[in-house]
Design a protein around this motif. Structure first.
Motif, PDB file in Angstrom:
ATOM      1  N   GLU A  76      -5.340 -13.688  25.509  1.00 48.59           N
ATOM      2  CA  GLU A  76      -4.329 -14.525  26.170  1.00 48.59           C
ATOM      3  C   GLU A  76      -3.199 -13.666  26.726  1.00 48.59           C
ATOM      4  N   LYS A  77      -2.769 -12.659  25.936  1.00 49.81           N
ATOM      5  CA  LYS A  77      -1.706 -11.765  26.420  1.00 49.81           C
ATOM      6  C   LYS A  77      -2.171 -10.967  27.628  1.00 49.81           C
ATOM      7  N   LEU A  78      -3.438 -10.527  27.581  1.00 47.78           N
ATOM      8  CA  LEU A  78      -3.988  -9.774  28.704  1.00 47.78           C
ATOM      9  C   LEU A  78      -4.052 -10.632  29.953  1.00 47.78           C
ATOM     10  N   GLN A  79      -4.448 -11.893  29.789  1.00 46.46           N
ATOM     11  CA  GLN A  79      -4.491 -12.813  30.928  1.00 46.46           C
ATOM     12  C   GLN A  79      -3.104 -13.034  31.506  1.00 46.46           C
ATOM     13  N   GLU A  80      -2.094 -13.157  30.618  1.00 43.72           N
ATOM     14  CA  GLU A  80      -0.715 -13.331  31.083  1.00 43.72           C
ATOM     15  C   GLU A  80      -0.237 -12.097  31.841  1.00 43.72           C
ATOM     16  N   GLU A  81      -0.563 -10.908  31.294  1.00 39.29           N
ATOM     17  CA  GLU A  81      -0.162  -9.676  31.962  1.00 39.29           C
ATOM     18  C   GLU A  81      -0.861  -9.519  33.307  1.00 39.29           C
ATOM     19  N   ASN A  82      -2.152  -9.885  33.348  1.00 32.79           N
ATOM     20  CA  ASN A  82      -2.890  -9.821  34.623  1.00 32.79           C
ATOM     21  C   ASN A  82      -2.291 -10.765  35.649  1.00 32.79           C
ATOM     22  N   LYS A  83      -1.868 -11.942  35.164  1.00 32.26           N
ATOM     23  CA  LYS A  83      -1.245 -12.912  36.072  1.00 32.26           C
ATOM     24  C   LYS A  83       0.071 -12.363  36.617  1.00 32.26           C
TER      25      LYS A  83
ATOM     26  N   VAL B  80      -9.734 -13.910  11.141  1.00 30.31           N
ATOM     27  CA  VAL B  80      -8.497 -13.206  11.505  1.00 30.31           C
ATOM     28  C   VAL B  80      -8.719 -12.337  12.735  1.00 30.31           C
ATOM     29  N   ALA B  81      -9.853 -11.615  12.744  1.00 29.99           N
ATOM     30  CA  ALA B  81     -10.165 -10.747  13.887  1.00 29.99           C
ATOM     31  C   ALA B  81     -10.357 -11.575  15.152  1.00 29.99           C
ATOM     32  N   PHE B  82     -11.011 -12.727  15.004  1.00 27.87           N
ATOM     33  CA  PHE B  82     -11.233 -13.608  16.153  1.00 27.87           C
ATOM     34  C   PHE B  82      -9.912 -14.096  16.736  1.00 27.87           C
ATOM     35  N   LYS B  83      -8.995 -14.494  15.854  1.00 27.28           N
ATOM     36  CA  LYS B  83      -7.689 -14.958  16.319  1.00 27.28           C
ATOM     37  C   LYS B  83      -6.911 -13.834  17.001  1.00 27.28           C
ATOM     38  N   GLU B  84      -7.013 -12.616  16.436  1.00 32.99           N
ATOM     39  CA  GLU B  84      -6.317 -11.480  17.045  1.00 32.99           C
ATOM     40  C   GLU B  84      -6.885 -11.180  18.429  1.00 32.99           C
ATOM     41  N   ILE B  85      -8.217 -11.236  18.527  1.00 34.94           N
ATOM     42  CA  ILE B  85      -8.856 -11.009  19.836  1.00 34.94           C
ATOM     43  C   ILE B  85      -8.450 -12.100  20.818  1.00 34.94           C
ATOM     44  N   GLN B  86      -8.398 -13.341  20.322  1.00 32.16           N
ATOM     45  CA  GLN B  86      -7.996 -14.458  21.181  1.00 32.16           C
ATOM     46  C   GLN B  86      -6.564 -14.276  21.675  1.00 32.16           C
ATOM     47  N   ASN B  87      -5.668 -13.866  20.752  1.00 32.10           N
ATOM     48  CA  ASN B  87      -4.266 -13.632  21.134  1.00 32.10           C
ATOM     49  C   ASN B  87      -4.149 -12.488  22.135  1.00 32.10           C
TER      50      ASN B  87
END
Length: 290
Positions: free
Chosen positions: A118-125, A108-115
């Motif tokens: 991904e959100k951080l990458q989208e925001e950086n983009k 669960v923690a891994f999936k949350e970190i992954q999400n």
């Protein structure tokens, strides 16, 4: 440690691990096999969660019943051995529940970190796009030009540079207001996007624009310029609508002409030719295409 596998693979792997350990303790006649088998239970639980834990736990319990039963008949036990079986059952159950729960929490923690990643990458983009795109025109700004400059400068290909300036822009602001001036700047940006592409177009200054296009023929480039000039945003001066005009200068570098010139020199040449167009009456295109 994160292991991704489908259920069938988890079951097969858990059975294989426990089979190898059971074979080891059986062939080695280990006097206390549970000390070794519990390692397999913990390992399978840690790798595969509840699926691995249950399979390995059942395998360990099966061998425990065999090992401690009288005559290995799985049914009758001495009082002492029955206690060992019960302790093993309780211990295995606790180990499976605890380790598998930790595994589930890890997943669960891994999936949350992954999400979150991904959100951080989208925001950086998005932030990168905001930082490199001029908000009024929708084309690139000078910050983007600094980023793109090395690619243009090191490109081993022909390249065309065009500088464009709005004629009499101060008068537009004075007579029509800054709102009308912004509208014309925005419209000019739209026309540049449509004819030269957002990847090649830059807002260079207040009312100055830059276009840099690699690998384009003279016919195609001049065709795009003509298409760009067909649509002229209008502004109001003394109650009359007047078409916007542009002074344009351009230069092309190929293997025959300007081949030794750096990109910065091409910018300077295109800029000078733009001012030649202004000095010779404005609303002109000045340049060469070798």
């Amino acid at each position: 440690m994160q292991i991704r596998a489908n259920t069938n693979l988890k079951i097969i792997t858990s059975i294989f691990v426990m089979s190898m350990l059971i074979l080891l303790v059986f062939q080695g006649k280990v006097p206390n096999p549970n000390m070794i088998l519990v390692t397999g239970v913990i390992l399978c639980s840690a790798l595969f969660g509840y699926v691995g834990g249950i399979i390995s736990g059942l395998a360990m319990l099966f061998y425990t019943l065999y090992f401690f039963s009288t005559g290995h008949n799985f049914i009758t036990f001495t009082g002492e051995n029955l206690q060992k079986v019960i302790v093993t059952l309780i211990g295995v159950t606790a180990d499976v529940l605890l380790v598998s729960k930790l595994k589930e929490t890890e997943i669960v923690a891994f999936k949350e970190i992954q999400n979150l990643t991904e959100k951080l990458q989208e925001e950086n983009k998005k932030l990168q796009e905001i930082s490199t795109i001029d908000s009024l025109t929708g084309i690139k700004n000078r910050f983007a030009l600094r980023n793109d400059y090395p690619d243009y400068d090191n490109a081993d290909s022909d390249i065309t540079v065009m500088m464009l300036d709005l004629d009499n822009f101060k008068l537009i602001n004075d007579y029509s207001g800054h709102g009308d001036g912004d509208r014309i700047i925005s419209e000019t940006g739209r026309l540049l996007r449509e004819n030269f592409g957002v990847e090649n177009s830059y807002r260079y200054g207040g009312d100055e624009f830059l276009v840099v296009i690699p690998k384009i023929s003279e016919q195609e480039f001049l065709g795009r310029v003509n298409n760009f000039l067909k649509v002229r945003p209008k502004h109001k001066v003394n109650g009359k609508f007047v078409e916007t005009s542009y002074s344009i200068g351009y230069v092309h570098k190929n293997e025959n002409e300007n081949r030794d010139k750096a990109l910065r020199e091409l910018f300077a040449i295109a800029d000078e030719r733009m001012y030649q167009a202004k000095r010779s009456g404005k609303n002109k295109v000045v340049g060469n295409y070798a």
